[in-house]
Write a protein that holds these residues in place. Structure first.
Motif, PDB file in Angstrom:
ATOM      1  N   LYS A 149       0.852  -1.114  -0.081  1.00  0.00           N
ATOM      2  CA  LYS A 149       0.015   0.142  -0.119  1.00  0.00           C
ATOM      3  C   LYS A 149       0.869   1.305  -0.166  1.00  0.00           C
ATOM      4  O   LYS A 149       1.920   1.280   0.528  1.00  0.00           O
ATOM      5  CB  LYS A 149      -0.996  -0.028   1.278  1.00  0.00           C
ATOM      6  N   PRO A 150       0.503   2.265  -0.668  1.00  0.00           N
ATOM      7  CA  PRO A 150       1.050   3.562  -0.710  1.00  0.00           C
ATOM      8  C   PRO A 150       1.531   4.145   0.847  1.00  0.00           C
ATOM      9  O   PRO A 150       2.396   4.572   0.537  1.00  0.00           O
ATOM     10  CB  PRO A 150       0.072   4.424  -1.342  1.00  0.00           C
ATOM     11  N   ASP A 151       0.948   3.802   1.857  1.00  0.00           N
ATOM     12  CA  ASP A 151       1.501   4.131   3.052  1.00  0.00           C
ATOM     13  C   ASP A 151       2.646   3.462   3.380  1.00  0.00           C
ATOM     14  O   ASP A 151       3.350   3.726   4.584  1.00  0.00           O
ATOM     15  CB  ASP A 151       0.239   4.387   4.204  1.00  0.00           C
ATOM     16  N   ALA A 153       5.486   3.591   1.820  1.00  0.00           N
ATOM     17  CA  ALA A 153       6.289   4.051   0.732  1.00  0.00           C
ATOM     18  C   ALA A 153       7.595   4.350   1.602  1.00  0.00           C
ATOM     19  O   ALA A 153       8.774   4.190   1.289  1.00  0.00           O
ATOM     20  CB  ALA A 153       5.946   5.245   0.004  1.00  0.00           C
ATOM     21  N   SER A 154       7.594   5.040   2.840  1.00  0.00           N
ATOM     22  CA  SER A 154       8.660   5.546   3.505  1.00  0.00           C
ATOM     23  C   SER A 154       9.429   4.319   4.110  1.00  0.00           C
ATOM     24  O   SER A 154      10.644   4.510   4.333  1.00  0.00           O
ATOM     25  CB  SER A 154       8.023   6.155   4.746  1.00  0.00           C
ATOM     26  N   MET A 198       6.517   7.665  -5.868  1.00  0.00           N
ATOM     27  CA  MET A 198       5.662   6.532  -6.234  1.00  0.00           C
ATOM     28  C   MET A 198       4.487   7.235  -7.173  1.00  0.00           C
ATOM     29  O   MET A 198       4.157   8.174  -7.300  1.00  0.00           O
ATOM     30  CB  MET A 198       5.300   5.807  -5.128  1.00  0.00           C
ATOM     31  N   ALA A 200       0.636   5.742  -7.363  1.00  0.00           N
ATOM     32  CA  ALA A 200      -0.167   4.300  -6.684  1.00  0.00           C
ATOM     33  C   ALA A 200      -1.414   4.665  -6.829  1.00  0.00           C
ATOM     34  O   ALA A 200      -2.099   5.864  -7.377  1.00  0.00           O
ATOM     35  CB  ALA A 200       0.157   4.704  -5.313  1.00  0.00           C
ATOM     36  N   GLU A 201      -2.473   3.807  -6.782  1.00  0.00           N
ATOM     37  CA  GLU A 201      -3.728   3.830  -6.585  1.00  0.00           C
ATOM     38  C   GLU A 201      -3.761   3.974  -4.950  1.00  0.00           C
ATOM     39  O   GLU A 201      -2.925   3.975  -4.260  1.00  0.00           O
ATOM     40  CB  GLU A 201      -4.519   2.658  -7.018  1.00  0.00           C
ATOM     41  N   ILE A 202      -5.183   3.964  -4.543  1.00  0.00           N
ATOM     42  CA  ILE A 202      -5.318   4.493  -3.173  1.00  0.00           C
ATOM     43  C   ILE A 202      -4.816   3.108  -2.312  1.00  0.00           C
ATOM     44  O   ILE A 202      -4.148   3.328  -1.134  1.00  0.00           O
ATOM     45  CB  ILE A 202      -6.790   4.432  -2.920  1.00  0.00           C
ATOM     46  N   ASP A 203      -5.027   1.826  -2.609  1.00  0.00           N
ATOM     47  CA  ASP A 203      -4.479   0.695  -2.014  1.00  0.00           C
ATOM     48  C   ASP A 203      -3.441  -0.287  -2.492  1.00  0.00           C
ATOM     49  O   ASP A 203      -3.301  -1.434  -2.209  1.00  0.00           O
ATOM     50  CB  ASP A 203      -5.584  -0.185  -1.686  1.00  0.00           C
ATOM     51  N   GLN A 204      -2.714   0.318  -3.480  1.00  0.00           N
ATOM     52  CA  GLN A 204      -1.755  -0.416  -4.265  1.00  0.00           C
ATOM     53  C   GLN A 204      -0.736   0.527  -4.960  1.00  0.00           C
ATOM     54  O   GLN A 204      -1.281   1.478  -5.840  1.00  0.00           O
ATOM     55  CB  GLN A 204      -2.422  -1.133  -5.285  1.00  0.00           C
TER      56      GLN A 204
END
Lengths: 331, 331
Positions: A149-151, A153-154, A198, A200-204
């Motif tokens: 998921k995008p969150d 990324a860090s 990145m 991303a879509e919301i969940d990917q």
């Protein structure tokens, strides 16, 4: 790749295999099925790239010295990774390897593709800040396609900074230190920069581009004056000139190891490695983020990479992003 | 825009201003400083787009009926927004308005730019799923540049779904229902799709593309057979044919209102609106995400848009993303 480039690469491969031995122009011409004039042209072109190739009308050609460049041929020859560097795109000069990487990723570039430049003329740091990228450093980006998921990324910036610290630790006599979240310092000054971007879509995450810059063999007087008290180079601090290619290959291998570790053992394991080099935790820090400034004790990093700062009144703040100043003697 | 397109738009503006009145070819020719033959060509071209323009050799030209198309001229004529639709790009047929929007955003398109298509031939739903987008529907994307972190991206899908539900509620006799997170249903079947994509650094969204599809005036027998028991159109359920332009203008206005609300009053206010149309909370649901399936009572949506599901054993699960089935009579 053009037919000419392919043939030139083949000449180089053959010369590399016969390092310090002579191979006749006739044999090269036979093996490549081209004229001896064509062979001579490929040799000339390699010499222009910095290869030292001895030639003798009796013995033929002999590779004496390969230049310290991060070309696909030099990288692939010795790279021991499974994923990173599966594809290497090398440019003498780019605006930003991250921009080029994003463009390649949009055109379906494979995971692991590496974009490397001799020099960046429009290098960017976080939030569009300018970044100084002369030829003596290593400037590259890696395309990743984690099923996350995008969150998350860090987490990849932590992967990068740990790989970088381990590489410096292994190859030099300097002691790398990590300042939260992902600055590598030597003797209190920055030697690298990491920029994660990145799509991303919301969940990917669709693709993630990890941009890494290393101030390797840069003389400190090359730095712009406003950088001199904040940045340094590995060469300057260690007194050693590490060949770029060696450093880059080790870094890619470390990076792959940490990336696989993240996916198989989780972010906690990455943080474990991070803590070994950390100089932030345990210190009083001032954090500036979104025009908010807070000062307190850096207590820990949580499982999302957030910095936990205990304020003087006892409340605990979770910092997602920001610039950290260590309130110690040298920062 | 070409000189020809500009002149054609000017002809259209003049005709619109003098709606149901005749204006002479000579006057048009004088005002545009082109020949009368050129004027005639612009009129012909407008007729091909669907404009009904009466002509009389004595009186001149008169706009009788404008087609129900979402062209920039038709949209901008009546749009009452401050930000959304500042720039409108219209295409007869695109692969996907989101793809085009991302490409425009990369080329520095302004916040609020709207990309709208008569028909999408490669429309995408979440996670690359195919999406059916015939000419009777509304297919568009909006470029936003909120100064927010990537983990806020899901908030914009909530903004979109609330705006959509409010627009349907206002313009039709149908009762829109929202299924978590952002499906709008009428009588238990989907009438729209929302796909939010973004480009971001770790702590800052660069741009966000909000793609919205509305099954407005589509006859249900146009749907592929595998969609018929899951999807419907607003026309089918309400028995009304709402002009596309009216619907679109209202939707853009609602969207802007909710977007500004998010930025000034926060996500809680958006969730308040969401709850007014919600049919998920209070029901037993089955959620499928990342190949994990869980069934429980949908209890609430938290301030990050996550669905709180109480499992039969009493534990509370926070669902970030997934497909929800309501375990009720019609789903």
């Amino acid at each position: 790749m053009s037919q000419t480039s392919k043939r030139k690469q083949r000449v180089l491969r053959i010369l590399h295999k016969n390092r310090d031995q002579y191979i006749s122009g006739q044999e090269l011409s036979d093996r490549l099925e081209v004229s001896r004039t064509a062979v001579w042209k490929y040799i000339q072109s390699l010499r222009e790239q910095g290869y030292v190739i001895d030639s003798s009308s009796r013995l033929g050609y002999c590779l004496v010295k390969a230049p310290d460049i991060l070309s696909p041929e030099e990288i692939k020859k010795d790279l021991k990774t499974d994923l990173l560097g599966c594809e290497v795109i090398y440019q003498e000069e780019v605006k930003s390897t991250n921009s080029l990487a994003k463009s390649e990723a949009r055109q379906e570039a494979e995971e692991g593709t590496v974009i490397v430049a001799k020099e960046q003329v429009g290098g960017k740091g976080r939030l569009g800040r300018e970044y100084f990228c002369p030829p003596g450093g290593i400037w590259f980006s890696v395309i990743l396609r984690p099923n996350m998921k995008p969150d998350s990324a860090s987490q990849f910036s932590f992967v990068a900074v740990v790989a970088l610290a381990k590489t410096i630790d292994e190859l030099t006599d300097s002691v790398p230190e990590i300042k939260w979240p992902n600055d590598v310092l030597i003797n209190g000054k920055k030697v690298s920069g990491i920029l994660t971007e990145m799509s991303a879509e919301i969940d990917q995450i669709d693709y993630l581009v990890l941009g890494i810059g290393v101030n390797l063999n840069i003389a400190v007087d090359e730095f712009p004056s406003d950088l001199k008290n904040k940045a340094t180079s590995i060469q300057e601090e260690s007194g050693q000139q590490i060949p770029k290619l060696n450093f880059f290959l080790s870094l890619l291998e470390q990076l792959e190891e940490e990336y696989f570790k993240l996916q198989t053992e989780g972010f906690e394991k990455i943080i474990e490695g991070w803590k070994e080099y950390n100089i932030t935790l345990g210190n009083e820090v001032t954090v500036t983020s979104n025009n908010e400034v807070l000062t307190g004790q850096a207590v820990d990093v949580d499982n999302k990479g957030r910095l936990l700062v205990e304020l003087p009144n006892g409340t605990m703040k979770k910092v997602v992003a920001g610039d950290v100043t260590l309130n110690t003697e040298y920062n």
